[in-house]
Design a protein around this motif. Structure first.
Motif, PDB file in Angstrom:
ATOM      1  N   ARG A 200       0.838  -1.211   0.000  1.00 32.13           N
ATOM      2  CA  ARG A 200       0.000   0.000   0.000  1.00 32.13           C
ATOM      3  C   ARG A 200       0.868   1.254   0.000  1.00 32.13           C
ATOM      4  O   ARG A 200       0.535   2.256  -0.633  1.00 32.13           O
ATOM      5  N   SER A 201       1.992   1.201   0.698  1.00 35.28           N
ATOM      6  CA  SER A 201       2.894   2.355   0.715  1.00 35.28           C
ATOM      7  C   SER A 201       3.372   2.685  -0.697  1.00 35.28           C
ATOM      8  O   SER A 201       3.454   3.863  -1.073  1.00 35.28           O
ATOM      9  N   ALA A 202       3.687   1.673  -1.476  1.00 35.54           N
ATOM     10  CA  ALA A 202       4.135   1.903  -2.853  1.00 35.54           C
ATOM     11  C   ALA A 202       3.050   2.583  -3.657  1.00 35.54           C
ATOM     12  O   ALA A 202       3.313   3.532  -4.421  1.00 35.54           O
ATOM     13  N   ALA A 203       1.806   2.126  -3.500  1.00 34.58           N
ATOM     14  CA  ALA A 203       0.686   2.706  -4.251  1.00 34.58           C
ATOM     15  C   ALA A 203       0.426   4.144  -3.816  1.00 34.58           C
ATOM     16  O   ALA A 203       0.193   5.026  -4.651  1.00 34.58           O
ATOM     17  N   GLU A 204       0.473   4.402  -2.497  1.00 35.11           N
ATOM     18  CA  GLU A 204       0.214   5.753  -1.995  1.00 35.11           C
ATOM     19  C   GLU A 204       1.296   6.725  -2.472  1.00 35.11           C
ATOM     20  O   GLU A 204       1.000   7.858  -2.866  1.00 35.11           O
ATOM     21  N   ARG A 205       2.536   6.292  -2.442  1.00 35.53           N
ATOM     22  CA  ARG A 205       3.634   7.178  -2.837  1.00 35.53           C
ATOM     23  C   ARG A 205       3.626   7.424  -4.344  1.00 35.53           C
ATOM     24  O   ARG A 205       3.897   8.535  -4.800  1.00 35.53           O
TER      25      ARG A 205
END
Length: 349
Positions: A200-205
């Motif tokens: 999810r961090s990858a998608a948010e960033r």
């Protein structure tokens, strides 16, 4: 050798109960911060505890609660520094309590992951559980913890659960602000080394990067978007690919500091100077960021503060000063840290 006298004996829970004129069960409830005691009774028992210097037996408390006095941290995170910094935050918050922290790595790719977690919970009976990304994004783990009646908090780059069970950051907005700094410096050809799929961090960033470009009216060149693994070598490989073309980017945003460090090595191998020829921004504000040369501009991810807040949420009853926390406080803000790895593109210098 002198014989021990009755006055040498350590006070027991029975002594506390007798002097406070309450049952042993009531003393246990006070020790375990149970809401089933009145303020008057609690104050009387605590006064006797202080006067006697009574120290509760951890094993006895665990037996009464049918839980062991530790918090388990479940993780499957490729970034060791992230796990370490989170642990520091948790340990800092529980250092004045009787609680301990146990770290339990799991394999998110294993078909037995849930069974392994369930077995650990049944065998060890922890007081609470903290779950780091990316496995915190798996709703099945939260369902298992609820079924086992284990207090928990899920940590993420966005809200993953109801507020009492969530601790999260504002990665999308923070990355948007960081990329806007590159744009304000005059960069238009900006590349992204994104995190691995499934995080999810990858998608948010990535979304923050794309929103910054869109807000400035700049197109995202899809060949300037390369996936990494959050490890240093993947940043090196991604940057080699990005810098090999005839019209390379003038700036790179890497979705963590390790990949940014890899990108810096790739640039140096090609004789590309940072920041004169290439601006570079990372994410985390790990020790790596300030130890590189030039020091890396980055987004500070408040991972230690997230550890403190998560520990507070799951264990506030057992912390000496932890009973007044609003469990709906769940978000901590990331912030852009400007250092020396950003400059205007060469044609504007």
């Amino acid at each position: 050798m002198a014989q021990n006298t009755a006055s040498d004996k350590k006070p027991t829970i029975n002594d506390v109960a007798r002097l406070a004129n309450v049952s042993k069960k009531t003393v246990s409830r006070v020790l375990n911060k149970s809401p089933l005691t009145t303020e008057v009774t609690r104050a009387r028992v605590e006064k006797v505890i202080d006067e006697l210097g009574f120290v509760p037996n951890p094993q006895a408390r665990a037996l009464a609660l049918r839980r062991n006095f530790f918090i388990v941290l479940f993780h499957d995170n490729p970034n060791a520094q992230t796990v370490l910094n989170f642990q520091k935050g948790v340990l800092d918050r529980i250092k004045t309590s009787d609680l301990a922290l146990v770290v339990r790595p799991v394999d998110r790719h294993s078909p037995d992951m849930l069974d392994d977690i369930a077995h650990f919970l049944d065998q060890q009976r922890p007081l609470a559980a903290l779950v780091l990304p990316p496995i915190s994004e798996d709703d099945r783990i939260a369902e298992l913890l609820r079924a086992k009646n284990v207090e928990y908090a899920r940590i993420g780059s966005a809200q993953l659960d109801d507020l009492p069970h969530s601790v999260f950051s504002n990665d999308r907005e923070a990355v948007k602000a960081a990329c806007s700094e590159l744009i304000r410096a005059g960069h238009k050809a900006i590349a992204l080394i994104k995190g691995p799929a499934g995080f999810r961090s990858a998608a948010e960033r990535e979304q923050g990067f794309r929103e910054a470009m869109a807000a400035a009216g700049l197109p995202v060149e899809e060949h300037f978007v390369v996936e990494g693994t959050y490890r240093l070598n993947s940043g090196y490989v991604a940057a080699q690919k990005l810098l090999a073309g005839d019209n390379p980017p003038t700036a790179i945003f890497a979705s963590n500091d390790e990949m940014a460090a890899g990108a810096l090595h790739a640039a140096r191998e090609r004789g590309i100077n940072v920041p004169e020829d290439l601006s570079l921004v990372g994410f985390d504000d790990s020790p790596t960021a300030s130890h590189l040369w030039p020091p890396l501009s980055t987004v500070r991810w408040p991972i230690m503060e997230m550890g403190r807040m998560a520990a507070q949420k799951v264990a506030q009853r057992y912390l000496p000063d932890g009973t007044d926390t609003d469990l709906d406080d769940a978000q901590l803000s990331s912030e852009f840290i400007s250092r020396k790895s950003i400059a205007p593109p060469r044609h504007l210098q």
